[in-house]
Design a protein around this motif. Structure first.
Motif, PDB file in Angstrom:
ATOM      1  N   ASN A   3      17.077  50.324   6.060  1.00 54.12           N
ATOM      2  CA  ASN A   3      18.507  50.203   6.351  1.00 54.12           C
ATOM      3  C   ASN A   3      19.210  49.321   5.327  1.00 54.12           C
ATOM      4  O   ASN A   3      20.338  49.614   4.934  1.00 54.12           O
ATOM      5  CB  ASN A   3      18.722  49.663   7.763  1.00 54.12           C
ATOM      6  CG  ASN A   3      18.372  50.687   8.824  1.00 54.12           C
ATOM      7  OD1 ASN A   3      18.347  51.885   8.568  1.00 54.12           O
ATOM      8  ND2 ASN A   3      18.067  50.217  10.019  1.00 54.12           N
ATOM      9  N   ASP A   4      18.553  48.249   4.876  1.00 51.53           N
ATOM     10  CA  ASP A   4      19.153  47.380   3.854  1.00 51.53           C
ATOM     11  C   ASP A   4      19.376  48.143   2.556  1.00 51.53           C
ATOM     12  O   ASP A   4      20.425  48.018   1.927  1.00 51.53           O
ATOM     13  CB  ASP A   4      18.262  46.160   3.593  1.00 51.53           C
ATOM     14  CG  ASP A   4      18.263  45.177   4.758  1.00 51.53           C
ATOM     15  OD1 ASP A   4      19.154  45.285   5.629  1.00 51.53           O
ATOM     16  OD2 ASP A   4      17.367  44.317   4.797  1.00 51.53           O
ATOM     17  N   GLY A   6      19.706  51.372   2.277  1.00 49.43           N
ATOM     18  CA  GLY A   6      20.700  52.401   2.543  1.00 49.43           C
ATOM     19  C   GLY A   6      22.133  51.914   2.534  1.00 49.43           C
ATOM     20  O   GLY A   6      23.056  52.699   2.342  1.00 49.43           O
ATOM     21  N   ARG A   7      22.323  50.604   2.733  1.00 46.84           N
ATOM     22  CA  ARG A   7      23.676  50.040   2.749  1.00 46.84           C
ATOM     23  C   ARG A   7      24.237  49.757   1.349  1.00 46.84           C
ATOM     24  O   ARG A   7      25.413  49.472   1.208  1.00 46.84           O
ATOM     25  CB  ARG A   7      23.702  48.760   3.579  1.00 46.84           C
ATOM     26  CG  ARG A   7      23.677  49.018   5.078  1.00 46.84           C
ATOM     27  CD  ARG A   7      24.027  47.770   5.846  1.00 46.84           C
ATOM     28  NE  ARG A   7      22.875  46.896   5.995  1.00 46.84           N
ATOM     29  CZ  ARG A   7      22.025  46.929   7.006  1.00 46.84           C
ATOM     30  NH1 ARG A   7      22.201  47.800   7.969  1.00 46.84           N
ATOM     31  NH2 ARG A   7      21.017  46.088   7.069  1.00 46.84           N
ATOM     32  N   VAL A   8      23.410  49.822   0.329  1.00 45.76           N
ATOM     33  CA  VAL A   8      23.883  49.548  -1.039  1.00 45.76           C
ATOM     34  C   VAL A   8      24.751  50.717  -1.503  1.00 45.76           C
ATOM     35  O   VAL A   8      24.395  51.878  -1.330  1.00 45.76           O
ATOM     36  CB  VAL A   8      22.695  49.349  -2.008  1.00 45.76           C
ATOM     37  CG1 VAL A   8      23.202  49.135  -3.429  1.00 45.76           C
ATOM     38  CG2 VAL A   8      21.830  48.181  -1.562  1.00 45.76           C
ATOM     39  N   GLN A   9      25.903  50.385  -2.084  1.00 47.28           N
ATOM     40  CA  GLN A   9      26.813  51.419  -2.563  1.00 47.28           C
ATOM     41  C   GLN A   9      26.119  52.306  -3.586  1.00 47.28           C
ATOM     42  O   GLN A   9      25.474  51.824  -4.511  1.00 47.28           O
ATOM     43  CB  GLN A   9      28.051  50.792  -3.181  1.00 47.28           C
ATOM     44  CG  GLN A   9      29.079  51.826  -3.599  1.00 47.28           C
ATOM     45  CD  GLN A   9      30.357  51.180  -4.100  1.00 47.28           C
ATOM     46  OE1 GLN A   9      30.486  49.963  -4.128  1.00 47.28           O
ATOM     47  NE2 GLN A   9      31.298  52.011  -4.499  1.00 47.28           N
ATOM     48  N   ARG A  12      22.178  57.346  -1.369  1.00 45.93           N
ATOM     49  CA  ARG A  12      22.385  58.459  -0.439  1.00 45.93           C
ATOM     50  C   ARG A  12      21.312  58.517   0.622  1.00 45.93           C
ATOM     51  O   ARG A  12      21.573  58.918   1.751  1.00 45.93           O
ATOM     52  CB  ARG A  12      22.407  59.778  -1.216  1.00 45.93           C
ATOM     53  CG  ARG A  12      23.467  59.749  -2.291  1.00 45.93           C
ATOM     54  CD  ARG A  12      24.394  60.878  -2.384  1.00 45.93           C
ATOM     55  NE  ARG A  12      24.337  61.913  -1.410  1.00 45.93           N
ATOM     56  CZ  ARG A  12      24.783  63.135  -1.618  1.00 45.93           C
ATOM     57  NH1 ARG A  12      25.255  63.461  -2.779  1.00 45.93           N
ATOM     58  NH2 ARG A  12      24.750  64.028  -0.687  1.00 45.93           N
ATOM     59  N   ALA A  26      15.325  56.753   7.683  1.00 46.21           N
ATOM     60  CA  ALA A  26      16.511  56.792   8.523  1.00 46.21           C
ATOM     61  C   ALA A  26      16.880  58.240   8.824  1.00 46.21           C
ATOM     62  O   ALA A  26      16.916  59.073   7.922  1.00 46.21           O
ATOM     63  CB  ALA A  26      17.659  56.093   7.812  1.00 46.21           C
ATOM     64  N   THR A  87      20.028  58.335  -5.243  1.00 42.68           N
ATOM     65  CA  THR A  87      21.285  57.653  -5.536  1.00 42.68           C
ATOM     66  C   THR A  87      22.267  58.583  -6.222  1.00 42.68           C
ATOM     67  O   THR A  87      21.898  59.618  -6.768  1.00 42.68           O
ATOM     68  CB  THR A  87      21.053  56.443  -6.468  1.00 42.68           C
ATOM     69  OG1 THR A  87      20.759  56.921  -7.786  1.00 42.68           O
ATOM     70  CG2 THR A  87      19.932  55.561  -5.968  1.00 42.68           C
ATOM     71  N   GLU A  98      18.062  45.700  -5.105  1.00 39.19           N
ATOM     72  CA  GLU A  98      17.745  45.827  -3.678  1.00 39.19           C
ATOM     73  C   GLU A  98      16.423  46.562  -3.492  1.00 39.19           C
ATOM     74  O   GLU A  98      15.643  46.235  -2.594  1.00 39.19           O
ATOM     75  CB  GLU A  98      18.872  46.562  -2.947  1.00 39.19           C
ATOM     76  CG  GLU A  98      18.661  46.671  -1.444  1.00 39.19           C
ATOM     77  CD  GLU A  98      18.531  45.326  -0.746  1.00 39.19           C
ATOM     78  OE1 GLU A  98      17.763  45.241   0.240  1.00 39.19           O
ATOM     79  OE2 GLU A  98      19.184  44.351  -1.162  1.00 39.19           O
TER      80      GLU A  98
END
Length: 112
Positions: A3-4, A6-9, A12, A26, A87, A98
């Motif tokens: 999840n961490d 996945g939150r990076v801009q 995908r 996820a 990405t 990350e």
């Protein structure tokens, strides 16, 4: 950990992959779609391991494959696991940072 990442801009999708398929991801669907995803993940693992052998790295470091307008990043996360991140094109800086942190955390969790 997933999840961490996945939150990076620009990220995908992200998953932890092993020789057995998906360990954790996820929103992985069940049934036939889940089986297809596990098969694709195993194919990625095989390809990445072959690439690392070709580069004579001894173990998998980081493999980046460009696919259309996206990048697929595969990083070693212990002996039998890999972090796979899909990405958008663009700067890999924050994503790579990350992903490195995630790999360290995965190894810590696994005791490797």
């Amino acid at each position: 950990v997933i999840n961490d990442v996945g939150r990076v801009q620009g990220v995908r999708a992200a998953a932890i992959v092993s020789t057995g398929g998906i360990l954790k991801a996820a929103d992985v669907p069940g049934g036939v779609q889940g089986e297809r995803l596990a098969f694709a993940a195993s194919t990625i693992l095989t390809t990445a391991e072959a690439a690392s052998e070709d580069l004579r790295q001894g173990k998998l470091g980081r493999l980046v494959v460009e696919v259309d307008d996206r990048r697929l990043i595969v990083m070693g996360a212990g002996e039998k696991n890999m972090l796979v991140v899909l990405t958008e094109r663009g700067s890999l800086g924050p994503i790579a940072a990350e992903a490195e942190r995630a790999v360290d955390k995965i190894k810590e969790i696994l005791g490797e």
